[in-house]
Design a protein around this motif. Structure first.
Motif, short mmCIF file in Angstrom:
data_model
loop_
_atom_site.label_atom_id
_atom_site.label_comp_id
_atom_site.label_asym_id
_atom_site.label_seq_id
_atom_site.Cartn_x
_atom_site.Cartn_y
_atom_site.Cartn_z
N LEU A 8 -11.11 1.59 -1.85
CA LEU A 8 -11.06 3.06 -1.95
C LEU A 8 -11.06 3.53 -3.38
CD1 LEU A 8 -8.47 3.89 0.86
CD2 LEU A 8 -10.94 4.14 0.95
N ARG A 24 -4.80 7.13 6.39
CA ARG A 24 -5.60 7.62 7.52
C ARG A 24 -6.97 6.95 7.53
NH1 ARG A 24 -4.95 13.15 7.29
NH2 ARG A 24 -3.36 12.98 8.87
N GLN A 25 -7.57 6.80 6.35
CA GLN A 25 -8.88 6.14 6.26
C GLN A 25 -8.79 4.67 6.67
OE1 GLN A 25 -9.47 7.58 2.08
NE2 GLN A 25 -11.59 7.77 2.80
N ILE A 26 -7.71 4.03 6.29
CA ILE A 26 -7.53 2.61 6.63
C ILE A 26 -7.42 2.46 8.15
CG2 ILE A 26 -5.92 0.67 6.49
CD1 ILE A 26 -5.30 1.68 3.57
N GLU A 34 -9.59 -2.77 2.56
CA GLU A 34 -10.04 -1.37 2.64
C GLU A 34 -9.36 -0.54 1.55
OE1 GLU A 34 -12.39 1.68 4.20
OE2 GLU A 34 -12.48 -0.48 4.59
N TYR A 35 -8.08 -0.75 1.34
CA TYR A 35 -7.33 -0.02 0.32
C TYR A 35 -7.90 -0.32 -1.07
CZ TYR A 35 -3.62 1.46 -2.82
OH TYR A 35 -2.92 2.05 -3.85
N PRO A 78 -2.72 9.88 1.91
CA PRO A 78 -3.82 10.19 2.83
C PRO A 78 -4.81 9.04 3.02
CG PRO A 78 -3.95 11.52 0.82
CD PRO A 78 -2.69 10.74 0.74
N HIS A 79 -4.83 8.10 2.09
CA HIS A 79 -5.73 6.95 2.23
C HIS A 79 -5.36 6.08 3.44
CE1 HIS A 79 -2.39 5.94 -0.47
NE2 HIS A 79 -2.37 4.81 0.18
N ILE A 134 0.87 -1.18 0.00
CA ILE A 134 0.00 0.00 0.00
C ILE A 134 0.91 1.23 0.00
CG2 ILE A 134 -1.75 1.31 1.27
CD1 ILE A 134 -2.75 -1.38 2.40
N LYS A 154 -10.75 3.03 9.87
CA LYS A 154 -11.62 1.86 9.75
C LYS A 154 -11.22 0.78 10.75
CE LYS A 154 -14.74 -0.77 7.81
NZ LYS A 154 -16.15 -0.51 7.95
#
Length: 170
Positions: A170, A138-140, A166-167, A135-136, A131, A143
């Motif tokens: 997105l 942070r979302q991972i 999750e990645y 900024p993605h 990965i 979650k």
């Protein structure tokens, strides 16, 4: 103000520095505006770090109580989201100056349990499984934290699997 000392004594076992004076200043200055409080703190020569903590306390005292009342006792995700930006001093000030018992219990639960919950993996682990940084991430992590706050227990390997899923979504 006696309650402040008792609360601070109770939380010394956390092995974290607590600025008792900042908590007391927060209580004293809570009746005036943030701007006026800042002027007073600067005029007495309060250290910048203490001023920052007192400002966090004053903002928390103004904002948190009404929001905390709307959060259910078992809504750990919302509770964590609301209180995670508060300093330990602000949490103590909330309990001492502003909250009734039910909401004080929510803060106690956050301090004692919820704020310690974190994903087992870190950014380097995500990079290691392919990965890319960004900024993605942070979302991972958000979650993963939400799932853990909801009571799910994962191994490190399962967290990596969830992160990859999750990645990809997105």
């Amino acid at each position: 103000f006696r309650l402040v000392r008792g609360l601070i004594k109770r939380f010394h076992r956390l092995d974290e520095d607590i600025d008792e004076e900042a908590v007391l200043w927060g209580g004293l200055l809570s009746a005036i505006s943030l701007q006026q409080a800042t002027v007073i703190l600067e005029s007495i020569g309060a250290p910048h770090a203490r001023q920052t903590i007192v400002c966090n306390i004053l903002q928390s005292l103004e904002r948190i109580p009404r929001l905390l009342s709307s959060i259910g006792v078992d809504d750990h995700v919302a509770l964590h989201e609301l209180l995670s930006e508060c300093s330990l001093e602000a949490l103590i000030a909330l309990m001492a100056y502003s909250l009734e018992k039910q909401n004080a219990r929510k803060v106690l639960r956050y301090i004692g349990e919820l704020r310690l919950i974190k994903p087992e993996i870190c950014g380097n682990d995500l990079i290691a499984i392919g990965i890319p940084p960004g900024p993605h991430m942070r979302q991972i992590f958000k979650k993963l934290l939400e799932l853990k706050l909801q009571g799910h227990c994962f191994t490190r390997e399962k967290e990596l699997e969830i992160a990859l899923q999750e990645y990809k979504s997105l």
